[in-house]
Design a protein around this motif. Structure first.
Motif, PDB file in Angstrom:
ATOM      1  N   ASP A 201      -9.704   5.103   2.419  1.00 56.51           N
ATOM      2  CA  ASP A 201      -9.226   4.563   1.147  1.00 56.51           C
ATOM      3  C   ASP A 201      -8.419   3.311   1.440  1.00 56.51           C
ATOM      4  OD1 ASP A 201     -10.263   6.518  -0.535  1.00 56.51           O
ATOM      5  OD2 ASP A 201      -8.487   7.783  -0.403  1.00 56.51           O
TER       6      ASP A 201
ATOM      7  N   VAL B 121      -0.721   4.499 -10.265  1.00 52.94           N
ATOM      8  CA  VAL B 121       0.357   5.494 -10.270  1.00 52.94           C
ATOM      9  C   VAL B 121      -0.225   6.817  -9.803  1.00 52.94           C
ATOM     10  CG1 VAL B 121       2.055   6.735 -11.661  1.00 52.94           C
ATOM     11  CG2 VAL B 121       1.535   4.332 -12.172  1.00 52.94           C
ATOM     12  N   PRO B 122       0.272   7.398  -8.709  1.00 51.17           N
ATOM     13  CA  PRO B 122       1.204   6.780  -7.756  1.00 51.17           C
ATOM     14  C   PRO B 122       0.487   5.745  -6.906  1.00 51.17           C
ATOM     15  CG  PRO B 122       0.475   8.909  -6.926  1.00 51.17           C
ATOM     16  CD  PRO B 122      -0.139   8.750  -8.281  1.00 51.17           C
ATOM     17  N   PRO B 123       1.233   4.782  -6.325  1.00 49.02           N
ATOM     18  CA  PRO B 123       0.598   3.756  -5.492  1.00 49.02           C
ATOM     19  C   PRO B 123      -0.098   4.384  -4.290  1.00 49.02           C
ATOM     20  CG  PRO B 123       2.990   3.654  -5.306  1.00 49.02           C
ATOM     21  CD  PRO B 123       2.674   4.627  -6.400  1.00 49.02           C
ATOM     22  N   ARG B 124      -1.149   3.711  -3.800  1.00 47.62           N
ATOM     23  CA  ARG B 124      -1.916   4.268  -2.685  1.00 47.62           C
ATOM     24  C   ARG B 124      -1.782   3.374  -1.454  1.00 47.62           C
ATOM     25  NH1 ARG B 124      -7.437   4.586  -4.634  1.00 47.62           N
ATOM     26  NH2 ARG B 124      -7.692   2.508  -3.765  1.00 47.62           N
ATOM     27  N   PRO B 125      -1.273   3.921  -0.363  1.00 41.59           N
ATOM     28  CA  PRO B 125      -1.302   3.171   0.890  1.00 41.59           C
ATOM     29  C   PRO B 125      -2.703   3.275   1.491  1.00 41.59           C
ATOM     30  CG  PRO B 125      -0.339   5.318   1.277  1.00 41.59           C
ATOM     31  CD  PRO B 125      -0.711   5.264  -0.188  1.00 41.59           C
TER      32      PRO B 125
ATOM     33  N   LEU C  64      -5.330   4.885   3.587  1.00 43.37           N
ATOM     34  CA  LEU C  64      -5.456   6.262   4.087  1.00 43.37           C
ATOM     35  C   LEU C  64      -6.792   6.418   4.805  1.00 43.37           C
ATOM     36  CD1 LEU C  64      -4.279   8.127   0.842  1.00 43.37           C
ATOM     37  CD2 LEU C  64      -2.926   7.774   2.914  1.00 43.37           C
ATOM     38  N   ARG C  65      -6.779   7.105   5.927  1.00 41.45           N
ATOM     39  CA  ARG C  65      -8.015   7.349   6.689  1.00 41.45           C
ATOM     40  C   ARG C  65      -7.987   8.799   7.146  1.00 41.45           C
ATOM     41  NH1 ARG C  65     -10.281   1.726   8.606  1.00 41.45           N
ATOM     42  NH2 ARG C  65      -9.403   0.615   6.838  1.00 41.45           N
ATOM     43  N   ARG C  66      -8.922   9.544   6.633  1.00 39.55           N
ATOM     44  CA  ARG C  66      -8.893  10.999   6.816  1.00 39.55           C
ATOM     45  C   ARG C  66     -10.142  11.500   7.528  1.00 39.55           C
ATOM     46  NH1 ARG C  66     -10.233  15.975   3.589  1.00 39.55           N
ATOM     47  NH2 ARG C  66      -8.335  17.163   3.197  1.00 39.55           N
TER      48      ARG C  66
ATOM     49  N   THR D  73      -4.822  12.983   8.085  1.00 45.27           N
ATOM     50  CA  THR D  73      -4.890  11.644   7.502  1.00 45.27           C
ATOM     51  C   THR D  73      -3.993  10.702   8.291  1.00 45.27           C
ATOM     52  OG1 THR D  73      -5.479  12.323   5.256  1.00 45.27           O
ATOM     53  CG2 THR D  73      -4.249  10.264   5.479  1.00 45.27           C
ATOM     54  N   PHE D  74      -4.563   9.552   8.642  1.00 43.38           N
ATOM     55  CA  PHE D  74      -3.786   8.495   9.282  1.00 43.38           C
ATOM     56  C   PHE D  74      -3.426   7.475   8.199  1.00 43.38           C
ATOM     57  CE2 PHE D  74      -6.298  10.440  12.594  1.00 43.38           C
ATOM     58  CZ  PHE D  74      -5.403  10.573  13.643  1.00 43.38           C
ATOM     59  N   GLN D  75      -2.157   7.179   8.090  1.00 42.47           N
ATOM     60  CA  GLN D  75      -1.696   6.274   7.041  1.00 42.47           C
ATOM     61  C   GLN D  75      -1.117   5.012   7.656  1.00 42.47           C
ATOM     62  OE1 GLN D  75       0.807   8.057   3.989  1.00 42.47           O
ATOM     63  NE2 GLN D  75       1.977   6.178   3.713  1.00 42.47           N
ATOM     64  N   GLY D  76      -1.767   3.887   7.369  1.00 40.56           N
ATOM     65  CA  GLY D  76      -1.203   2.599   7.764  1.00 40.56           C
ATOM     66  C   GLY D  76      -1.366   2.222   9.229  1.00 40.56           C
ATOM     67  N   TRP D  77      -2.222   2.925   9.968  1.00 38.99           N
ATOM     68  CA  TRP D  77      -2.341   2.645  11.403  1.00 38.99           C
ATOM     69  C   TRP D  77      -3.199   1.411  11.670  1.00 38.99           C
ATOM     70  CZ3 TRP D  77       0.051   5.076  15.511  1.00 38.99           C
ATOM     71  CH2 TRP D  77       0.861   6.162  15.148  1.00 38.99           C
TER      72      TRP D  77
ATOM     73  N   GLY E  94     -14.162   6.114  -2.189  1.00 35.35           N
ATOM     74  CA  GLY E  94     -14.786   7.067  -3.100  1.00 35.35           C
ATOM     75  C   GLY E  94     -16.298   7.144  -3.024  1.00 35.35           C
TER      76      GLY E  94
END
Lengths: 499, 499
Positions: B110, B117-121, B123-125, B467-471, B494
């Protein structure tokens, strides 16, 4: 017996008491949910999506009154509550998208092959709803993890009727939300019994043991969750119980990051720690930092403000938790006091790595609220030797500079096996509702690390596979018919596509 | 303490006794599995696939000796055992295909969106292995559901080290298979500790409670499975326990089918009932037929032959089960006797629908072996009112003619919620190993209806999302890197595809 909410600012009763649901009423509600299952699970994905959107619109339309009631029962403040309501309605809309896209049913078509060992008949497999689901509301998200929250949205989307157990501290908010949801579902044509709500602890225990209930979702304390989990697993027919319990959310701040942006990190940490009076399951409870960084962190936390916690019990647990920390760690900072009846102050504790390593379990008990434990390290390798022994968490975070790359990678390699979400250069609070979200993790973060309670794939918790073998095409669910009349993504003879 | 196999044809001990694994040895084996986890889970999907293929080839290469040992311990006969060995090696090869295809990791990307809302950083899952897995072997499939069976193959494929608990009736077969598997894995470069085996009931109990074990798979009796399930759920940190337990596999033969092909149905039923001395979890234990059809069925079962059951205990349970049936139902046919020490005869019992409906629980206790209960019906509607109250099963079958279409559809609508696989005009015995297979079902068929123990998706049992966030892209697993260097199916913002 009854359930009574209180105003956390004054400690006074909020609204009238709500009668606890009797055992006979719970029985009747579960029977209606069971009866509704055939019709609701048989409702087309399109129609269920439209129903979820109607609920979302109704929640938005009643946002003002819902937020006002919730503010009285939670003291979370109108801006936060209005944002949370929007999050809640958007979450329902995400599941409408998931339903229409259709790949969540994992439609799989295998043609027959008599020539292989073992021979393969024609197989057509998809996921389908389990049956009525019990949802236990959380107190810290009166909307997004409550009556119309993620568990309810994903279960309704799956085709499962939902019986919510209202949080006992929020009967008025729960009742108001349930009214909005029930009315919108009825207007959308959902069968009676698709959604209902019960009040009181006894009703909750009964729910998770009720033969009509086929799965349960829970967000709350480790103690409460474990009790319900044990009831669910102890049934004659055990059911899946998805509990999101306690999480300390470890973070590592690496030396290069401190050198590069120490002031910004200190402020970001203090803000994440004290946001919403620290009442987030992703609150950064445990942070490993280079020893010299403690002063800056303490200064930043000293500038934060306290506030009212959700209930007297949560406040008392926070007081007990911080007293326990004070017995074993140094109190380095205290935020500003709160005048509220259930008010508390942020607190920052510090301990060195060797002391922490001597009793990891003691230092990793979750203290729900705006209290942070800082573990100071001198040696990164000693730190890494320890990280793998931390308990399971929802999140684990790394703050790094380019010069920290090797250590950041090492931390990620460890963290990915103790937390559901591994974060780089961001703070853990804030949980996006998305396809790629993982809100879960190993025990005690959850009772089942295979799933998430937030995001598109949380629908998988309420679905079980079924395979149709040898059926005439016209008698199959449309998702599995040869021509793919719904044009959903499917796997056909092993290949993903639209075939 | 030791474990001793017996020859079911003679009742004599087969081979030497095998020492039960001591508690200290189990501890050491689990510690090695835990140590192997990092390396095995970090082994590329391609290399794991190649290792599985090496194991498959090794099993094929040793088929002759493996079948001979197993025949001595099980009396299942060489043709069946050789077929089962081929099934077992092909199962390993299927998981090699699953690994290379790569969609089982459910890679999801993503992009960030601060405007929602809510904001989305960012994301890699993806899904990743849970950790070391305990596998409890079944007796009725000495290869396909045993040491190198589906649980082992899917767990190794997932990246989980495996510790097998050998079935206590088959120490020699288990040991011989384990040698082949261990040697092939070592030759393929798998780290030491990736695979091991333990013997004895105490070792099994210890395994499921061991802190290093993160999930368990089991195929066997409801009693044994429930005991281990309770141990797994009662741990301080509960783990997933996938038990495949008892199943009566209801079938409905509709009037049109009897009129159209009665003789063929009678013969097919008798064959399915007595195949492998009825020792299949998908054995058709309970069948609803029009009253006049009983005579033909009895005649067909009367022509079948008995044989040796796997163990004295299973034979004794069959004797007790058929005695219990005889007390409440009419014995209508008996197949030919067997001269073997553990030999039994097929038996066919009949009861009418009204009597059956009076005590469904009593009549739906599984009687493992070649005993069938026939429930005669006069009125299809009365039958349908009852079907939904049957216990969960692995399979449920419908035999219909074109004239039965409406009733077949009604039966399917009910059966899909009480069985994992719903079959049309075929018999339930025979379980294909495929993408579209579902071998599971509601309690007591399994402890967890969300999964299958056979087929490609059985790998999902041993995987948890992260999930890796922001890497930074270069620090992500290749499956999640922006350019999709491995060209696996992924979901991006999606949309499923190869992006």
């Amino acid at each position: 017996m009854s359930v009574q909410g209180f105003n956390p600012r004054t400690g006074q009763a909020f609204g009238a008491a709500t009668a606890s649901t009797t055992a006979a009423e719970v029985d009747a509600i579960c029977a209606r949910a069971q009866q509704a299952f055939a019709a609701w699970s048989g409702t087309s994905r399109d129609a269920r999506a439209a129903a979820l959107e109607k609920v979302a619109d109704a929640i938005d339309a009643h946002a003002g009154e819902l937020a006002a009631v919730a503010d009285g029962e939670t003291a979370l403040g109108l801006p936060r509550l209005n944002g949370e309501i929007k999050r809640t309605s958007n979450q329902l809309r995400l599941f409408a998208t998931v339903l229409r896209e259709g790949s969540y049913v994992e439609a799989t078509l295998d043609s027959a092959d008599a020539g292989i060992v073992p021979p393969r008949p024609e197989l057509r497999r998809m996921l389908q709803p389990l049956g009525p689901v019990a949802v236990f509301s959380a107190s810290n998200f009166p909307f997004a993890f409550s009556v119309a929250g993620g568990d309810t949205a994903s279960a309704l989307a799956a085709g499962c009727p939902v019986v919510v157990k209202a949080h006992s501290a929020q009967p008025a908010t729960s009742h108001a939300t349930a009214q909005v949801v029930a009315r919108a579902l009825a207007e959308a044509g959902a069968p009676a019994g698709t959604f209902d709500i019960v009040y009181g602890t006894a009703a909750g225990s009964q729910l998770v043991r009720h033969p009509a209930i086929k799965a349960a979702g829970f967000t709350g304390s480790t103690t409460g969750g474990r009790t319900l989990f044990d009831l669910a697993q102890g049934r004659p027919d055990p059911i899946p119980f998805y509990g999101e319990l306690g999480s300390i959310n470890p973070g590592v701040i690496l030396p290069g990051a401190v050198a590069e942006r120490g002031a910004e990190l200190a402020q970001g940490y203090a803000q994440s720690l004290t946001l919403g009076v620290g009442q987030f399951c992703t609150n950064p409870g445990l942070t490993f930092v280079p020893t010299p960084f403690v002063g800056q962190l303490a200064e930043a936390v000293g500038r934060t403000a306290g506030g009212a916690m959700l209930t007297a019990r949560i406040r008392d647990a926070y007081t007990a938790g911080t007293q326990a920390l004070a017995a074993h760690a140094r109190l380095d900072a205290v935020g500003n006091a709160s005048e509220d009846a259930y008010g508390v102050q942020p607190q920052l504790f510090t301990v060195d790595l060797a002391t922490f390593a001597g009793d990891v379990q003691k230092y990793t008990e979750e203290c729900f609220g705006p209290a942070g434990l800082i573990v100071t390290y001198e040696d990164v390798d000693a730190l890494f030797a320890l990280l793998g022994h931390l308990p399971g968490s929802l999140t684990a975070s790394v703050q790094a500079a380019a010069s920290d790359a090797d250590n950041a990678a090492k931390a990620a390699a460890i963290f990915r096996h103790i937390a559901g979400r591994v974060i780089y250069n961001q703070w853990p609070t804030g949980v996006a509702v998305a396809w790629g979200m993982q809100h879960g993790g190993p025990w005690p973060a959850t009772t089942n690390a295979l799933h998430t309670s937030v995001g598109a794939t949380s629908i998988r918790r309420w679905l079980a596979p079924v395979t149709f073998q040898g059926w005439p095409d016209a008698m199959l669910p449309q998702e599995l018919q040869d021509a793919n009349p719904m044009k959903i993504p499917r796997r056909r003879d092993g290949v993903l596509g639209l075939g």
